[in-house]
Design a protein around this motif. Structure first.
Motif, PDB file in Angstrom:
ATOM      1  N   ILE A 144       0.841  -1.204   0.000  1.00  0.00           N
ATOM      2  CA  ILE A 144       0.000   0.000   0.000  1.00  0.00           C
ATOM      3  C   ILE A 144       0.877   1.255   0.000  1.00  0.00           C
ATOM      4  O   ILE A 144       0.628   2.199  -0.765  1.00  0.00           O
ATOM      5  CB  ILE A 144      -0.955  -0.014   1.212  1.00  0.00           C
ATOM      6  N   TYR A 145       1.900   1.250   0.836  1.00  0.00           N
ATOM      7  CA  TYR A 145       2.806   2.398   0.924  1.00  0.00           C
ATOM      8  C   TYR A 145       3.494   2.655  -0.419  1.00  0.00           C
ATOM      9  O   TYR A 145       3.548   3.790  -0.903  1.00  0.00           O
ATOM     10  CB  TYR A 145       3.837   2.159   2.030  1.00  0.00           C
ATOM     11  N   LEU A 146       4.032   1.598  -1.042  1.00  0.00           N
ATOM     12  CA  LEU A 146       4.736   1.761  -2.315  1.00  0.00           C
ATOM     13  C   LEU A 146       3.785   2.171  -3.434  1.00  0.00           C
ATOM     14  O   LEU A 146       4.146   2.974  -4.298  1.00  0.00           O
ATOM     15  CB  LEU A 146       5.472   0.477  -2.681  1.00  0.00           C
ATOM     16  N   ALA A 147       2.559   1.631  -3.437  1.00  0.00           N
ATOM     17  CA  ALA A 147       1.574   2.010  -4.448  1.00  0.00           C
ATOM     18  C   ALA A 147       1.209   3.485  -4.307  1.00  0.00           C
ATOM     19  O   ALA A 147       1.077   4.209  -5.301  1.00  0.00           O
ATOM     20  CB  ALA A 147       0.335   1.131  -4.328  1.00  0.00           C
ATOM     21  N   PHE A 148       1.052   3.929  -3.072  1.00  0.00           N
ATOM     22  CA  PHE A 148       0.723   5.322  -2.816  1.00  0.00           C
ATOM     23  C   PHE A 148       1.827   6.262  -3.318  1.00  0.00           C
ATOM     24  O   PHE A 148       1.556   7.338  -3.846  1.00  0.00           O
ATOM     25  CB  PHE A 148       0.485   5.528  -1.313  1.00  0.00           C
ATOM     26  N   ARG A 149       3.069   5.840  -3.180  1.00  0.00           N
ATOM     27  CA  ARG A 149       4.216   6.645  -3.633  1.00  0.00           C
ATOM     28  C   ARG A 149       4.572   6.387  -5.096  1.00  0.00           C
ATOM     29  O   ARG A 149       5.547   6.911  -5.607  1.00  0.00           O
ATOM     30  CB  ARG A 149       5.433   6.336  -2.762  1.00  0.00           C
ATOM     31  N   ASN A 150       3.774   5.549  -5.770  1.00  0.00           N
ATOM     32  CA  ASN A 150       4.002   5.180  -7.171  1.00  0.00           C
ATOM     33  C   ASN A 150       5.376   4.523  -7.354  1.00  0.00           C
ATOM     34  O   ASN A 150       6.068   4.768  -8.327  1.00  0.00           O
ATOM     35  CB  ASN A 150       3.854   6.394  -8.085  1.00  0.00           C
ATOM     36  N   GLN A 151       5.767   3.685  -6.398  1.00  0.00           N
ATOM     37  CA  GLN A 151       7.053   2.989  -6.431  1.00  0.00           C
ATOM     38  C   GLN A 151       6.893   1.474  -6.388  1.00  0.00           C
ATOM     39  O   GLN A 151       7.826   0.756  -6.046  1.00  0.00           O
ATOM     40  CB  GLN A 151       7.915   3.434  -5.244  1.00  0.00           C
ATOM     41  N   ARG A 153       3.058  -3.292  -9.367  1.00  0.00           N
ATOM     42  CA  ARG A 153       2.117  -2.528 -10.187  1.00  0.00           C
ATOM     43  C   ARG A 153       2.758  -2.118 -11.511  1.00  0.00           C
ATOM     44  O   ARG A 153       2.125  -2.193 -12.570  1.00  0.00           O
ATOM     45  CB  ARG A 153       1.656  -1.299  -9.426  1.00  0.00           C
ATOM     46  N   TYR A 154       4.007  -1.701 -11.483  1.00  0.00           N
ATOM     47  CA  TYR A 154       4.713  -1.286 -12.696  1.00  0.00           C
ATOM     48  C   TYR A 154       4.838  -2.458 -13.672  1.00  0.00           C
ATOM     49  O   TYR A 154       4.661  -2.290 -14.873  1.00  0.00           O
ATOM     50  CB  TYR A 154       6.083  -0.735 -12.313  1.00  0.00           C
ATOM     51  N   ALA A 155       5.140  -3.637 -13.147  1.00  0.00           N
ATOM     52  CA  ALA A 155       5.256  -4.827 -13.996  1.00  0.00           C
ATOM     53  C   ALA A 155       3.905  -5.195 -14.609  1.00  0.00           C
ATOM     54  O   ALA A 155       3.819  -5.510 -15.796  1.00  0.00           O
ATOM     55  CB  ALA A 155       5.791  -5.997 -13.176  1.00  0.00           C
ATOM     56  N   ARG A 156       2.865  -5.165 -13.813  1.00  0.00           N
ATOM     57  CA  ARG A 156       1.533  -5.525 -14.321  1.00  0.00           C
ATOM     58  C   ARG A 156       1.042  -4.552 -15.388  1.00  0.00           C
ATOM     59  O   ARG A 156       0.362  -4.957 -16.318  1.00  0.00           O
ATOM     60  CB  ARG A 156       0.554  -5.607 -13.158  1.00  0.00           C
TER      61      ARG A 156
END
Length: 90
Positions: free
Chosen positions: A44-51, A55-58
């Motif tokens: 959740i923390y990394l998704a919020f920071r766009n890191q 998610r990037y791979a998907r």
């Protein structure tokens, strides 16, 4: 050339490879042990920071695998099914 990228985070190298090459799989290698709750909070923390490497791979239609301690045979099977030409570890 089909690539699999193994990294611990979404860093400039993994981002460059995902953006510019045919990456068919991404492996996130985690240091040590994370409880399921800690992993979820981290996601959740990394998704919020766009890191988020996941998610990037998907977004780029690459298979994703989270490598944890002790699941080497499962990882080996996953990697064999993808059949990459090159594995980049960074």
């Amino acid at each position: 050339m089909k690539l699999v990228v193994i990294s611990s985070s979404l860093n400039p190298v993994s981002r460059f490879l995902l953006d510019n090459y045919s990456v068919i799989g991404v492996v996130e290698s985690l240091p040590g042990y994370f409880s399921p709750i800690a992993l979820r909070l981290r996601d959740i923390y990394l998704a919020f920071r766009n890191q988020s490497l996941k998610r990037y791979a998907r977004k780029r239609n690459a298979a994703f695998y989270r490598l944890k301690k002790g699941d080497t045979s499962e990882f080996q099977n996953w990697l064999t099914r993808l059949n990459p030409d090159l594995v980049v570890v960074y």
